[in-house]
Design a protein around this motif. Sequence first.
Motif, PDB file in Angstrom:
ATOM      1  N   ALA A  39       0.813  -1.216   0.136  1.00 39.30           N
ATOM      2  CA  ALA A  39       0.072  -0.043  -0.114  1.00 39.30           C
ATOM      3  C   ALA A  39       0.801   1.279  -0.001  1.00 39.30           C
ATOM      4  O   ALA A  39       0.524   2.358  -0.689  1.00 39.30           O
ATOM      5  CB  ALA A  39      -0.932   0.032   1.155  1.00 39.30           C
ATOM      6  N   VAL A  40       1.920   1.336   0.815  1.00 35.23           N
ATOM      7  CA  VAL A  40       2.751   2.392   0.901  1.00 35.23           C
ATOM      8  C   VAL A  40       3.536   2.756  -0.406  1.00 35.23           C
ATOM      9  O   VAL A  40       3.733   3.799  -0.791  1.00 35.23           O
ATOM     10  CB  VAL A  40       3.923   2.195   2.211  1.00 35.23           C
ATOM     11  N   ALA A  41       3.870   1.463  -1.055  1.00 40.54           N
ATOM     12  CA  ALA A  41       4.616   1.302  -2.407  1.00 40.54           C
ATOM     13  C   ALA A  41       3.587   1.933  -3.318  1.00 40.54           C
ATOM     14  O   ALA A  41       4.170   2.949  -4.178  1.00 40.54           O
ATOM     15  CB  ALA A  41       5.047   0.040  -2.779  1.00 40.54           C
ATOM     16  N   ARG A  42       2.419   1.710  -3.417  1.00 40.95           N
ATOM     17  CA  ARG A  42       1.608   2.478  -4.209  1.00 40.95           C
ATOM     18  C   ARG A  42       1.326   4.022  -3.973  1.00 40.95           C
ATOM     19  O   ARG A  42       1.255   4.679  -4.952  1.00 40.95           O
ATOM     20  CB  ARG A  42       0.121   1.892  -4.225  1.00 40.95           C
ATOM     21  N   GLU A  43       1.245   4.370  -2.518  1.00 35.14           N
ATOM     22  CA  GLU A  43       1.454   5.708  -2.361  1.00 35.14           C
ATOM     23  C   GLU A  43       2.586   6.410  -2.724  1.00 35.14           C
ATOM     24  O   GLU A  43       2.481   7.656  -3.322  1.00 35.14           O
ATOM     25  CB  GLU A  43       1.131   5.835  -0.804  1.00 35.14           C
ATOM     26  N   ILE A  44       3.636   5.923  -2.484  1.00 38.36           N
ATOM     27  CA  ILE A  44       4.991   6.613  -2.893  1.00 38.36           C
ATOM     28  C   ILE A  44       4.998   6.689  -4.469  1.00 38.36           C
ATOM     29  O   ILE A  44       5.417   7.856  -4.929  1.00 38.36           O
ATOM     30  CB  ILE A  44       6.198   5.843  -2.499  1.00 38.36           C
ATOM     31  N   SER A  45       4.592   5.707  -4.998  1.00 41.67           N
ATOM     32  CA  SER A  45       4.335   5.967  -6.353  1.00 41.67           C
ATOM     33  C   SER A  45       3.438   7.170  -7.022  1.00 41.67           C
ATOM     34  O   SER A  45       4.038   7.995  -7.925  1.00 41.67           O
ATOM     35  CB  SER A  45       3.856   4.620  -7.190  1.00 41.67           C
ATOM     36  N   ALA A  46       2.322   7.152  -6.501  1.00 43.79           N
ATOM     37  CA  ALA A  46       1.460   8.151  -6.676  1.00 43.79           C
ATOM     38  C   ALA A  46       2.083   9.721  -6.380  1.00 43.79           C
ATOM     39  O   ALA A  46       1.907  10.674  -7.234  1.00 43.79           O
ATOM     40  CB  ALA A  46       0.154   8.184  -6.051  1.00 43.79           C
ATOM     41  N   ARG A  51       4.963  14.727  -7.256  1.00 49.19           N
ATOM     42  CA  ARG A  51       6.261  15.604  -7.102  1.00 49.19           C
ATOM     43  C   ARG A  51       6.792  15.998  -8.537  1.00 49.19           C
ATOM     44  O   ARG A  51       7.292  17.008  -8.533  1.00 49.19           O
ATOM     45  CB  ARG A  51       7.318  14.572  -6.324  1.00 49.19           C
ATOM     46  N   ALA A  52       6.753  14.917  -9.488  1.00 57.78           N
ATOM     47  CA  ALA A  52       7.337  15.360 -10.731  1.00 57.78           C
ATOM     48  C   ALA A  52       6.748  16.607 -11.430  1.00 57.78           C
ATOM     49  O   ALA A  52       7.265  17.345 -11.981  1.00 57.78           O
ATOM     50  CB  ALA A  52       7.235  13.976 -11.668  1.00 57.78           C
ATOM     51  N   GLN A 135       7.885  16.323   1.514  1.00 64.75           N
ATOM     52  CA  GLN A 135       7.622  15.730   2.942  1.00 64.75           C
ATOM     53  C   GLN A 135       7.003  14.509   2.935  1.00 64.75           C
ATOM     54  O   GLN A 135       7.308  13.655   3.683  1.00 64.75           O
ATOM     55  CB  GLN A 135       7.258  17.126   3.728  1.00 64.75           C
ATOM     56  N   ARG A 136       5.814  14.566   2.190  1.00 65.34           N
ATOM     57  CA  ARG A 136       4.869  13.373   2.324  1.00 65.34           C
ATOM     58  C   ARG A 136       5.614  12.148   1.631  1.00 65.34           C
ATOM     59  O   ARG A 136       5.614  11.056   2.280  1.00 65.34           O
ATOM     60  CB  ARG A 136       3.415  13.572   1.541  1.00 65.34           C
ATOM     61  N   ASN A 138       8.874  11.567   2.107  1.00 60.72           N
ATOM     62  CA  ASN A 138       9.582  11.294   2.921  1.00 60.72           C
ATOM     63  C   ASN A 138       8.906  10.665   4.226  1.00 60.72           C
ATOM     64  O   ASN A 138       9.565   9.518   4.733  1.00 60.72           O
ATOM     65  CB  ASN A 138      10.412  12.398   3.792  1.00 60.72           C
ATOM     66  N   ALA A 139       7.784  11.125   4.601  1.00 61.57           N
ATOM     67  CA  ALA A 139       6.932  10.158   5.576  1.00 61.57           C
ATOM     68  C   ALA A 139       6.838   8.830   5.211  1.00 61.57           C
ATOM     69  O   ALA A 139       6.971   8.084   5.819  1.00 61.57           O
ATOM     70  CB  ALA A 139       5.862  11.325   6.016  1.00 61.57           C
ATOM     71  N   ALA A 140       6.350   8.703   3.866  1.00 64.16           N
ATOM     72  CA  ALA A 140       5.649   7.415   3.282  1.00 64.16           C
ATOM     73  C   ALA A 140       6.978   6.393   3.233  1.00 64.16           C
ATOM     74  O   ALA A 140       6.863   5.499   3.469  1.00 64.16           O
ATOM     75  CB  ALA A 140       5.139   7.779   1.909  1.00 64.16           C
ATOM     76  N   VAL A 141       8.200   7.127   2.771  1.00 67.65           N
ATOM     77  CA  VAL A 141       9.176   6.321   2.905  1.00 67.65           C
ATOM     78  C   VAL A 141       9.623   5.825   4.211  1.00 67.65           C
ATOM     79  O   VAL A 141      10.141   4.647   4.370  1.00 67.65           O
ATOM     80  CB  VAL A 141      10.539   6.919   2.422  1.00 67.65           C
ATOM     81  N   GLY A 142       9.648   6.617   5.311  1.00 66.00           N
ATOM     82  CA  GLY A 142       9.792   6.185   6.534  1.00 66.00           C
ATOM     83  C   GLY A 142       8.888   5.072   7.016  1.00 66.00           C
ATOM     84  O   GLY A 142       9.201   4.317   7.691  1.00 66.00           O
ATOM     85  N   ARG A 143       7.655   5.099   6.541  1.00 68.04           N
ATOM     86  CA  ARG A 143       6.583   4.343   7.086  1.00 68.04           C
ATOM     87  C   ARG A 143       6.929   2.715   6.653  1.00 68.04           C
ATOM     88  O   ARG A 143       6.843   1.638   6.869  1.00 68.04           O
ATOM     89  CB  ARG A 143       5.286   4.650   6.716  1.00 68.04           C
ATOM     90  N   ARG A 144       7.462   2.977   5.066  1.00 73.11           N
ATOM     91  CA  ARG A 144       7.713   1.871   4.477  1.00 73.11           C
ATOM     92  C   ARG A 144       8.915   0.956   4.881  1.00 73.11           C
ATOM     93  O   ARG A 144       9.082  -0.266   5.032  1.00 73.11           O
ATOM     94  CB  ARG A 144       7.974   2.156   3.025  1.00 73.11           C
TER      95      ARG A 144
END
Length: 244
Positions: A39-46, A51-52, A135-136, A138-144
């Motif tokens: 789930a976090v991987a999908r969030e990071i991808s989005a 970000r792009a 920031q979002r 970074n937070a998602a990567v931290g959760r992952r």
Amino acid sequence: MKASPEAQSRLLDLQAVDTALAQLAHRRKSLPELAEIDAVAREISALEDERARAQVAVDDLERDISRFEKDIEQVRLRKSRDQARLDAGGALREIEGLQHELATLNRRQSELEDAELELMEQKETADAALAEVQQRINAAVGRRDEAERRRDEAYGEITKEQEFKSSARGPLAADLPADLVALYDKIRLDSGLGAALFQSGRCGGCRIELYGADLARVKAAAADDVVRCEECRRIMVRTKESGL
């Protein structure tokens, strides 16, 4: 097939070990951390896509601001040249022309600077949006990373249990008749359960209760007969708990 009652009874111990191993394998595949990581991987991808887009907006504004700065600089240089010519004096017609051009250049510079200021304000907003999405991320990567740490910790515990159970299974299976173990393993691989306790007239594998001729068949079987359920084909192990 024939096997001593003791050997058949020990099949239940082997089945207990195999059931535990199967449960551990299922636990490994169904850890909640795995779903969380996905789930976090999908969030990071989005978020990376977002970000792009935010970066493109910033880059576009920077390019536009740079273009305005060049235009403003060109106006300033032309104003400087005209002012120098005006200061040097000359014919009235030429002086009036320079004064008119300087007034036009002043208006042009003001317009360009106002437009540049507006773009700079837009860029400030775009920079804030880019920083916020980063920031979002970074937070998602931290959760992952935290979920992966917990997953790896759980994997380590499961592996230890699997190694312990597997080390117990080898000697247990080796002490049983090879043909009995081969039959048991074939059934287990097909259905997940190779042997189950026969108790209170019921097969412990499929939980179906036997009546009439089927129950009489089990009761009439010799103690060393390997009895199988007619419904699920699993080995029905008879012990003192079977109530026969």
